[in-house]
Design a protein around this motif. Structure first.
Motif, PDB file in Angstrom:
ATOM      1  N   VAL A 175      18.406  44.348  40.010  1.00 28.83           N
ATOM      2  CA  VAL A 175      19.438  44.660  39.019  1.00 28.83           C
ATOM      3  C   VAL A 175      19.963  43.382  38.375  1.00 28.83           C
ATOM      4  O   VAL A 175      20.250  43.347  37.170  1.00 28.83           O
ATOM      5  CB  VAL A 175      20.576  45.455  39.681  1.00 28.83           C
ATOM      6  N   TYR A 176      20.065  42.322  39.163  1.00 28.46           N
ATOM      7  CA  TYR A 176      20.509  41.038  38.617  1.00 28.46           C
ATOM      8  C   TYR A 176      19.519  40.503  37.582  1.00 28.46           C
ATOM      9  O   TYR A 176      19.917  40.016  36.513  1.00 28.46           O
ATOM     10  CB  TYR A 176      20.685  40.037  39.755  1.00 28.46           C
ATOM     11  N   VAL A 177      18.231  40.626  37.874  1.00 27.78           N
ATOM     12  CA  VAL A 177      17.212  40.196  36.911  1.00 27.78           C
ATOM     13  C   VAL A 177      17.274  41.051  35.650  1.00 27.78           C
ATOM     14  O   VAL A 177      17.167  40.544  34.520  1.00 27.78           O
ATOM     15  CB  VAL A 177      15.812  40.257  37.553  1.00 27.78           C
ATOM     16  N   ILE A 178      17.462  42.359  35.822  1.00 25.03           N
ATOM     17  CA  ILE A 178      17.587  43.251  34.665  1.00 25.03           C
ATOM     18  C   ILE A 178      18.815  42.883  33.836  1.00 25.03           C
ATOM     19  O   ILE A 178      18.778  42.894  32.598  1.00 25.03           O
ATOM     20  CB  ILE A 178      17.652  44.717  35.128  1.00 25.03           C
ATOM     21  N   LEU A 179      19.907  42.539  34.508  1.00 31.52           N
ATOM     22  CA  LEU A 179      21.127  42.144  33.801  1.00 31.52           C
ATOM     23  C   LEU A 179      20.879  40.926  32.916  1.00 31.52           C
ATOM     24  O   LEU A 179      21.268  40.909  31.734  1.00 31.52           O
ATOM     25  CB  LEU A 179      22.229  41.847  34.815  1.00 31.52           C
ATOM     26  N   LEU A 180      20.231  39.906  33.461  1.00 29.76           N
ATOM     27  CA  LEU A 180      19.952  38.707  32.674  1.00 29.76           C
ATOM     28  C   LEU A 180      18.982  39.005  31.532  1.00 29.76           C
ATOM     29  O   LEU A 180      19.141  38.481  30.416  1.00 29.76           O
ATOM     30  CB  LEU A 180      19.383  37.609  33.578  1.00 29.76           C
TER      31      LEU A 180
END
Length: 244
Positions: free
Chosen positions: A142-147
């Motif tokens: 989810v963090y990668v998707i956020l960035l």
């Protein structure tokens, strides 16, 4: 980057960099710690620990920031513009309301927030409730998707802004993506009043104090990602432009 963009007040920039996060953090933490002292809880740090932490920042954190700033100033290359520019700024035409900075902030803040809204509940429930969070792999995804979403929406909004003949993209790219922190804070209000059982002055101060810090971190992190994504995009589209 500051030196490469033509900045000259590098001493002021170093001091601002060192205090950009540490000063708001210390200010909010001081309020929370003072409230803990007044309530007589064991969460309050004693004076000795506070002095030790401040000494570490003064003797370690700030000098390292100064050293890094000096290295950056001395070894930074000049700004390599992708094409020739004019010395006289052109007039910026008026734009409709849906292309204004406020609408850009709403769009650029809501889309990254929608990518993490589901995980936010579990994170809040783990930090302020009694649930345990174990899906760290999904959290990293989810963090990668956020960035990724932040970078993509920054590129898209920068393109729309440039197509409207508005070249002032740098600050808007920071504040547009940084507005995600505002949506996170709005969600924290919903969680506190509708999902949690917290009450009392101390719990309220702790919850909103630390939440404001988290939202500020979101602003700095996503604003930085958005700026560099927009900068990379601007250099890419202007590198092959030929000026008469």
């Amino acid at each position: 980057m500051y030196k490469k963009m033509g900045g000259e007040s590098w001493v002021w920039n170093i001091n601002l960099t060192s205090c950009l996060f540490s000063f708001p953090f210390f200010l909010i933490w001081s309020v929370i710690n003072t409230m803990s002292w007044m309530q007589g809880t064991t969460q309050a740090l004693p004076w000795g620990t506070i002095v030790l932490l401040m000494t570490l920042w003064v003797l370690v954190g700030y000098p390292l920031t100064v050293i890094g700033g000096i290295f950056g100033k001395n070894y930074a290359n000049g700004f390599d513009a992708p094409c020739r520019t004019k010395n006289i700024s052109r007039e910026i035409p008026d734009v409709p309301w849906y292309r204004s900075a406020g609408v850009h902030c709403l769009v650029a803040g809501f889309l990254p927030f929608s990518a993490i809204s589901v995980e936010l509940y579990y994170i809040f429930a783990t930090l302020w409730g009694r649930e345990q969070y174990t899906l760290y792999g999904i959290l990293f995804l989810v963090y990668v998707i956020l960035l990724s979403v932040t970078a993509c929406i920054s590129v898209a909004l920068t393109y729309f802004q440039l197509s409207a003949e508005d070249y002032r993209w740098w600050w808007r790219s920071i504040f547009s993506a940084g507005s995600t922190g505002m949506f996170v804070f709005m969600y924290s209000l919903f969680y506190y009043f509708k999902r949690s059982n917290m009450s009392g002055l101390l719990q309220t101060v702790q919850f909103f104090g630390y939440t404001i810090l988290v939202c500020y971190v979101f602003f700095l992190m996503l604003g930085t990602v958005s700026f560099f994504a927009a900068l990379k995009f601007v250099r890419y589209i202007y590198v092959n432009i030929k000026m008469d």
